[in-house]
Design a protein around this motif. Structure first.
Motif, PDB file in Angstrom:
ATOM      1  N   MET A 126       0.833  -1.166   0.000  1.00 28.53           N
ATOM      2  CA  MET A 126       0.000   0.000   0.000  1.00 28.53           C
ATOM      3  C   MET A 126       0.882   1.236   0.000  1.00 28.53           C
ATOM      4  SD  MET A 126      -2.960   1.087   2.653  1.00 28.53           S
ATOM      5  CE  MET A 126      -2.228   2.261   3.753  1.00 28.53           C
ATOM      6  N   ALA A 127       0.469   2.221  -0.729  1.00 28.52           N
ATOM      7  CA  ALA A 127       1.207   3.479  -0.790  1.00 28.52           C
ATOM      8  C   ALA A 127       0.399   4.569  -0.101  1.00 28.52           C
ATOM      9  CB  ALA A 127       1.476   3.874  -2.227  1.00 28.52           C
ATOM     10  N   ALA A 128       1.102   5.490   0.484  1.00 26.29           N
ATOM     11  CA  ALA A 128       0.457   6.645   1.105  1.00 26.29           C
ATOM     12  C   ALA A 128       1.175   7.900   0.645  1.00 26.29           C
ATOM     13  CB  ALA A 128       0.526   6.539   2.622  1.00 26.29           C
ATOM     14  N   TYR A 129       0.430   8.954   0.498  1.00 30.00           N
ATOM     15  CA  TYR A 129       1.003  10.239   0.112  1.00 30.00           C
ATOM     16  C   TYR A 129       0.826  11.197   1.267  1.00 30.00           C
ATOM     17  CZ  TYR A 129       1.069   8.270  -4.512  1.00 30.00           C
ATOM     18  OH  TYR A 129       1.316   7.454  -5.576  1.00 30.00           O
ATOM     19  N   LEU A 130       1.905  11.824   1.661  1.00 31.79           N
ATOM     20  CA  LEU A 130       1.894  12.761   2.771  1.00 31.79           C
ATOM     21  C   LEU A 130       2.494  14.064   2.280  1.00 31.79           C
ATOM     22  CD1 LEU A 130       1.503  13.239   5.842  1.00 31.79           C
ATOM     23  CD2 LEU A 130       3.832  12.398   6.148  1.00 31.79           C
ATOM     24  N   ARG A 131       1.708  15.121   2.350  1.00 34.17           N
ATOM     25  CA  ARG A 131       2.199  16.420   1.893  1.00 34.17           C
ATOM     26  C   ARG A 131       2.611  17.235   3.115  1.00 34.17           C
ATOM     27  NH1 ARG A 131      -1.110  18.539  -3.190  1.00 34.17           N
ATOM     28  NH2 ARG A 131       0.832  19.685  -3.356  1.00 34.17           N
ATOM     29  N   VAL A 132       3.864  17.617   3.140  1.00 35.55           N
ATOM     30  CA  VAL A 132       4.399  18.466   4.204  1.00 35.55           C
ATOM     31  C   VAL A 132       5.087  19.657   3.550  1.00 35.55           C
ATOM     32  CG1 VAL A 132       4.650  16.622   5.909  1.00 35.55           C
ATOM     33  CG2 VAL A 132       6.513  17.096   4.349  1.00 35.55           C
ATOM     34  N   SER A 133       5.227  20.722   4.302  1.00 35.66           N
ATOM     35  CA  SER A 133       5.809  21.930   3.720  1.00 35.66           C
ATOM     36  C   SER A 133       7.327  21.854   3.580  1.00 35.66           C
ATOM     37  CB  SER A 133       5.416  23.155   4.535  1.00 35.66           C
ATOM     38  OG  SER A 133       5.867  23.028   5.859  1.00 35.66           O
ATOM     39  N   SER A 134       7.950  20.941   4.325  1.00 37.07           N
ATOM     40  CA  SER A 134       9.405  20.811   4.222  1.00 37.07           C
ATOM     41  C   SER A 134       9.844  19.442   4.726  1.00 37.07           C
ATOM     42  CB  SER A 134      10.109  21.904   5.039  1.00 37.07           C
ATOM     43  OG  SER A 134       9.954  21.650   6.422  1.00 37.07           O
ATOM     44  N   VAL A 135      11.057  19.077   4.377  1.00 36.87           N
ATOM     45  CA  VAL A 135      11.630  17.829   4.884  1.00 36.87           C
ATOM     46  C   VAL A 135      11.758  17.911   6.403  1.00 36.87           C
ATOM     47  CG1 VAL A 135      13.694  16.384   4.873  1.00 36.87           C
ATOM     48  CG2 VAL A 135      12.805  17.294   2.731  1.00 36.87           C
ATOM     49  N   GLY A 136      11.990  19.100   6.914  1.00 36.37           N
ATOM     50  CA  GLY A 136      12.093  19.282   8.357  1.00 36.37           C
ATOM     51  C   GLY A 136      10.818  18.881   9.081  1.00 36.37           C
ATOM     52  N   ASP A 137       9.664  19.165   8.467  1.00 35.45           N
ATOM     53  CA  ASP A 137       8.395  18.758   9.067  1.00 35.45           C
ATOM     54  C   ASP A 137       8.300  17.240   9.161  1.00 35.45           C
ATOM     55  OD1 ASP A 137       7.653  21.407   9.274  1.00 35.45           O
ATOM     56  OD2 ASP A 137       6.240  21.349   7.588  1.00 35.45           O
ATOM     57  N   LEU A 138       8.708  16.564   8.103  1.00 34.38           N
ATOM     58  CA  LEU A 138       8.665  15.107   8.117  1.00 34.38           C
ATOM     59  C   LEU A 138       9.665  14.553   9.132  1.00 34.38           C
ATOM     60  CD1 LEU A 138       7.353  12.606   7.015  1.00 34.38           C
ATOM     61  CD2 LEU A 138       8.938  12.655   5.102  1.00 34.38           C
TER      62      LEU A 138
END
Length: 63
Positions: free
Chosen positions: A1-13
């Motif tokens: 299963m794939a999931a898409y996560l939108r964050v404003s920056s790599v730092g957020d992730l």
């Protein structure tokens, strides 16, 4: 299963990964199954971050 996560920056992730690891550490005694799942999620996200290409240009630098 794939999931898409939108964050404003790599730092957020990175903060999400750190939060999952901290939660796993604090719950390992009372909920070891949940702690293991959170650690697995953090490891998967960290592996995905490692596979991202290096940025060509960083804001605020002259390179």
């Amino acid at each position: 299963m794939a999931a898409y996560l939108r964050v404003s920056s790599v730092g957020d992730l990175t903060e999400i990964v750190d939060g999952l690891l901290a939660a796993a550490d604090s719950h390992k005694a009372k909920a070891p199954g949940q702690a293991a799942r959170w650690r697995e999620l953090a490891d998967s996200l960290g592996d995905a971050l490692d596979r991202l290409p290096a940025p060509r240009h960083l804001k605020g630098t002259d390179s």
